[in-house]
Scaffold this motif. Structure first.
Motif, short mmCIF file in Angstrom:
data_model
loop_
_atom_site.label_atom_id
_atom_site.label_comp_id
_atom_site.label_asym_id
_atom_site.label_seq_id
_atom_site.Cartn_x
_atom_site.Cartn_y
_atom_site.Cartn_z
N UNK A 1 -4.51 35.62 46.65
CA UNK A 1 -4.29 35.33 45.24
C UNK A 1 -2.79 35.41 44.94
N UNK A 2 -2.42 34.96 43.74
CA UNK A 2 -1.01 34.90 43.38
C UNK A 2 -0.31 36.24 43.57
N UNK A 3 -0.96 37.33 43.11
CA UNK A 3 -0.34 38.65 43.25
C UNK A 3 -0.07 39.01 44.70
N UNK B 1 -6.32 28.98 47.66
CA UNK B 1 -5.15 29.65 48.23
C UNK B 1 -3.89 28.79 48.08
N UNK B 2 -4.02 27.50 48.28
CA UNK B 2 -2.87 26.61 48.11
C UNK B 2 -2.34 26.66 46.68
N UNK B 3 -3.25 26.63 45.71
CA UNK B 3 -2.85 26.66 44.30
C UNK B 3 -2.22 27.99 43.93
N UNK B 4 -2.78 29.09 44.43
CA UNK B 4 -2.25 30.41 44.10
C UNK B 4 -0.84 30.58 44.67
N UNK B 5 -0.63 30.14 45.90
CA UNK B 5 0.70 30.25 46.51
C UNK B 5 1.70 29.34 45.82
N UNK B 6 1.29 28.12 45.50
CA UNK B 6 2.19 27.18 44.84
C UNK B 6 2.63 27.69 43.48
N UNK B 7 1.74 28.40 42.79
CA UNK B 7 2.06 28.93 41.47
C UNK B 7 3.24 29.90 41.52
N UNK C 1 7.17 27.35 50.83
CA UNK C 1 7.01 25.96 51.22
C UNK C 1 5.68 25.87 51.96
N UNK C 2 4.82 24.99 51.52
CA UNK C 2 3.45 24.93 52.03
C UNK C 2 3.27 23.67 52.88
N UNK C 3 2.77 23.85 54.09
CA UNK C 3 2.54 22.72 54.99
C UNK C 3 1.10 22.78 55.48
N UNK C 4 0.33 21.73 55.19
CA UNK C 4 -1.05 21.62 55.66
C UNK C 4 -1.06 20.84 56.96
N UNK C 5 -1.71 21.39 57.97
CA UNK C 5 -1.73 20.76 59.29
C UNK C 5 -3.02 21.14 60.01
N UNK C 6 -3.35 20.46 61.11
CA UNK C 6 -4.54 20.85 61.88
C UNK C 6 -4.36 22.27 62.43
N UNK C 7 -5.44 23.03 62.51
CA UNK C 7 -5.31 24.40 63.03
C UNK C 7 -4.96 24.41 64.51
N UNK C 8 -4.10 25.32 64.93
CA UNK C 8 -3.82 25.47 66.38
C UNK C 8 -5.11 25.82 67.12
#
Length: 311
Positions: A117-119, A147-153, A158-165
């Motif tokens: 969450x954001x906190x 999670x993407x929205x909470x971090x972006x807030x 810097x958020x990067x979406x990619x295939x999982x290792x």
């Protein structure tokens, strides 16, 4: 090796305190049976890996696995990940955080229990080094988007979406969900700024007790009403009469920390002792002190008089 916070030489500890040497510190939250942890430690022998897990059975399985592999660069903590982050990691001391398949808490009324969450992201920024990152892998798309929205807030990553290792897909749950044909989601949250609010470690108090004058009561009626204090709540769950006094099973919830501990009321050389028992070595926090203060208040209502107060 298991981490025992009460025995650490400093608070929070340095990597040298935990591992006996310095190196990039990596926190894995929810390591399960430890198979990913072991592979990570073998792949990166220079890393110092701290794992946090709430399941005692999982901690035991992981500990056995790590000992069989002879891995010396891993330390395990039985407890909540946010507590480990706050109290076992120095500011800007983390190279990376790994969260594989966290509990998604899918019901709306339970979403406040979600880890990411954001906190959490704001506080994590105070523990990550410059350019440090959190890596999330999950099969739950709704939680992933959350999670993407909470971090972006926060504006701190810097958020990067990619295939999982591939290594992240060899965990216990990943293998289970892969067999079931579920899709996987992966993102890297790289720190680009830091939240300005300091996040000091939970304070440990040297003692939490009082001495009272008077006779030990015949009974000790304690209700299960919540005992609120700033940042949490305590509850007396059960009272048992022993040979020398009373034992009170007490539940304390604080930010990033939940403890079930024993308080005791018994005769001592200097009066009636009321305070925390040393059984299971609880962390003596503000929540524990609040529970002891409530216990002392109940005893004074029964006619005892406080002669020394260390709460």
């Amino acid at each position: 090796m298991l981490v025992r916070p009460a025995l650490l030489p400093s608070w929070p500890p340095s990597p040298s305190d935990l591992f006996g040497r310095e190196g990039p510190l990596v926190l894995e939250v929810g390591f399960g049976d430890g198979r990913f942890t072991a592979e990570l430690a073998q792949t990166h022998p220079g890393w110092l890996i701290l794992g946090a897990e709430v399941s005692a059975a999982s901690v035991l399985r992981a500990l056995k696995r790590l000992r069989r592999a002879g891995l010396a660069n891993v330390r395990l903590y039985h407890g909540e990940g946010p507590f480990a982050l706050r109290n076992l990691v120095p500011p800007r001391g983390l190279h990376q955080v790994i969260v594989n398949f966290p509990d998604p808490w899918p019901k709306k009324r339970h979403q406040r229990k979600r880890l990411l969450q954001e906190g959490f992201f704001r506080r994590l920024s105070t523990r990550l080094e410059e350019g440090g990152s959190l890596r999330l892998t999950t099969d739950h798309e709704a939680y992933f988007r959350f999670a993407l929205e909470e971090a972006e807030r926060t504006g701190l990553y810097r958020i990067h979406v990619e295939p999982p290792p591939e290594a992240h897909l060899r965990t216990k749950y990943a293998l289970k969900w892969k067999e079931a044909g579920r899709p996987f989601f992966h993102a890297v949250f790289t720190k680009v700024a830091e939240d300005p609010t300091p996040w000091p470690p939970t304070r440990r108090y040297p003692m939490a007790h009082a001495l009272l004058a008077g006779d030990l009561p015949e009974s000790l009626p304690l209700g299960k009403e919540p005992i609120p204090f700033p940042g949490g709540v305590a509850v007396f769950l059960e009272v048992a009469r022993g040979e020398t006094g009373f034992y009170i099973l007490t539940h304390v919830e604080e930010e990033e920390l939940t403890q079930d501990l024993l308080l005791e009321v018994r005769p001592s050389a200097h009066g009636i002792y009321a305070g925390a028992s040393r059984f299971a070595s609880p962390l003596l926090t503000e929540g524990v002190k609040a529970a002891v203060r409530a216990l002392v208040a109940r005893l004074t209502a029964l006619g005892l008089e406080v002669v020394q107060d260390h709460t």
